[in-house]
Design a protein around this motif. Sequence first.
Motif, short mmCIF file in Angstrom:
data_model
loop_
_atom_site.label_atom_id
_atom_site.label_comp_id
_atom_site.label_asym_id
_atom_site.label_seq_id
_atom_site.Cartn_x
_atom_site.Cartn_y
_atom_site.Cartn_z
N PHE A 118 3.15 53.68 63.38
CA PHE A 118 3.62 54.78 62.54
C PHE A 118 2.46 55.75 62.38
O PHE A 118 1.37 55.35 61.97
N LEU A 119 2.71 57.00 62.69
CA LEU A 119 1.66 58.02 62.67
C LEU A 119 2.16 59.21 61.85
O LEU A 119 3.04 59.94 62.27
N ASP A 120 1.59 59.36 60.65
CA ASP A 120 2.02 60.41 59.73
C ASP A 120 0.80 61.04 59.07
O ASP A 120 0.54 60.84 57.89
N PRO A 121 0.02 61.84 59.86
CA PRO A 121 -1.20 62.42 59.30
C PRO A 121 -0.92 63.60 58.37
O PRO A 121 0.18 64.17 58.41
N PRO A 122 -1.89 63.97 57.56
CA PRO A 122 -1.73 65.19 56.76
C PRO A 122 -1.46 66.37 57.69
O PRO A 122 -2.02 66.46 58.78
N PHE A 123 -0.56 67.25 57.27
CA PHE A 123 -0.22 68.41 58.09
C PHE A 123 -1.37 69.40 58.14
O PHE A 123 -2.18 69.47 57.23
N GLY A 124 -1.42 70.17 59.21
CA GLY A 124 -2.36 71.27 59.32
C GLY A 124 -3.77 70.89 59.73
O GLY A 124 -4.65 71.75 59.74
N GLU A 152 4.71 68.62 61.38
CA GLU A 152 5.32 69.85 60.92
C GLU A 152 6.57 70.08 61.78
O GLU A 152 6.62 69.64 62.93
N ARG A 153 7.57 70.75 61.23
CA ARG A 153 8.85 70.92 61.93
C ARG A 153 8.69 71.50 63.34
O ARG A 153 9.28 71.01 64.28
N HIS A 154 7.91 72.55 63.50
CA HIS A 154 7.76 73.22 64.80
C HIS A 154 6.41 72.85 65.39
O HIS A 154 5.51 73.67 65.48
N PHE A 155 6.29 71.62 65.83
CA PHE A 155 5.02 71.12 66.35
C PHE A 155 5.02 71.20 67.87
O PHE A 155 6.02 70.87 68.52
N ASP A 156 3.90 71.60 68.46
CA ASP A 156 3.74 71.66 69.91
C ASP A 156 3.09 70.36 70.38
O ASP A 156 1.94 70.08 70.04
N PHE A 157 3.82 69.57 71.14
CA PHE A 157 3.33 68.27 71.60
C PHE A 157 2.50 68.35 72.89
O PHE A 157 2.27 67.34 73.54
N LYS A 170 14.24 64.49 65.32
CA LYS A 170 15.05 65.18 64.32
C LYS A 170 14.12 65.95 63.39
O LYS A 170 12.91 65.78 63.43
N SER A 171 14.72 66.75 62.52
CA SER A 171 13.94 67.42 61.49
C SER A 171 14.70 67.41 60.18
O SER A 171 15.93 67.30 60.15
N ALA A 172 13.94 67.50 59.10
CA ALA A 172 14.48 67.56 57.75
C ALA A 172 13.57 68.49 56.96
O ALA A 172 12.40 68.17 56.76
N GLY A 173 14.09 69.64 56.57
CA GLY A 173 13.25 70.61 55.88
C GLY A 173 12.13 71.06 56.79
O GLY A 173 12.37 71.45 57.93
N HIS A 178 9.79 62.01 65.11
CA HIS A 178 9.97 61.77 66.53
C HIS A 178 9.64 60.32 66.86
O HIS A 178 8.70 59.76 66.31
N LEU A 179 10.40 59.75 67.78
CA LEU A 179 10.13 58.39 68.24
C LEU A 179 9.84 58.43 69.74
O LEU A 179 10.66 58.92 70.52
N PHE A 180 8.66 57.91 70.09
CA PHE A 180 8.25 57.83 71.48
C PHE A 180 8.21 56.38 71.92
O PHE A 180 8.06 55.47 71.11
#
Length: 185
Positions: A118-124, A152-157, A170-173, A178-180
């Motif tokens: 699970f990877l959920d770092p602080p945004f920005g 962030e919703r519009h993230f460039d991978f 998916k996105s919410a707000g 994303h699941l890889f």
Amino acid sequence: MKNKLRIIGGDWRSRQLSFVDAPGLRPTPARVRETVFNWLRYEISGKQCLDLYSGSGALGFEAASRGAKSVIQVENNIQACRSLKDNIVALSATQIKTVQSDVLRYLAGDAQVFDVVFLDPPFGLSLVIQTCQLLEQNAWLAKHAKIYVETERHFDFFGMPENWRLLKSKSAGEVGYHLFERAEV
């Protein structure tokens, strides 16, 4: 502590956890966790899980509640680590271990193989690509590991490991999730 969240499934369903108010800490919302764990329903039980940028611990505790064999939570913030450890004690969660460390420093250390990350770092802070590259390059992942990434919703991978395949997104707000799946190189 006013910050609370509920575990939504498994052995600890409806148990409440407390967490600190810290910069960049935003627990994965319950509806997002529900979707993610529906995606992972056959991937958690008996597996080794790694919860990076653990924060509130929502994802790691949810995985343990649903039968993960072990969960390592990695978090840099000392108060957040204290809350994680308090919640481990409150749940008698012997399968969870908390490591206070910078995630990038932790991933530069001796690798252990994980089935689910699970990877959920602080945004920005531009941590996603670098963290994913370290997971792959330093051999932290099982052959067909699943990697959940919250951004962030519009993230460039651009720059993600080439052998990772996007399974779900998916996105919410303002949050993208994303699941890889890792393919063996």
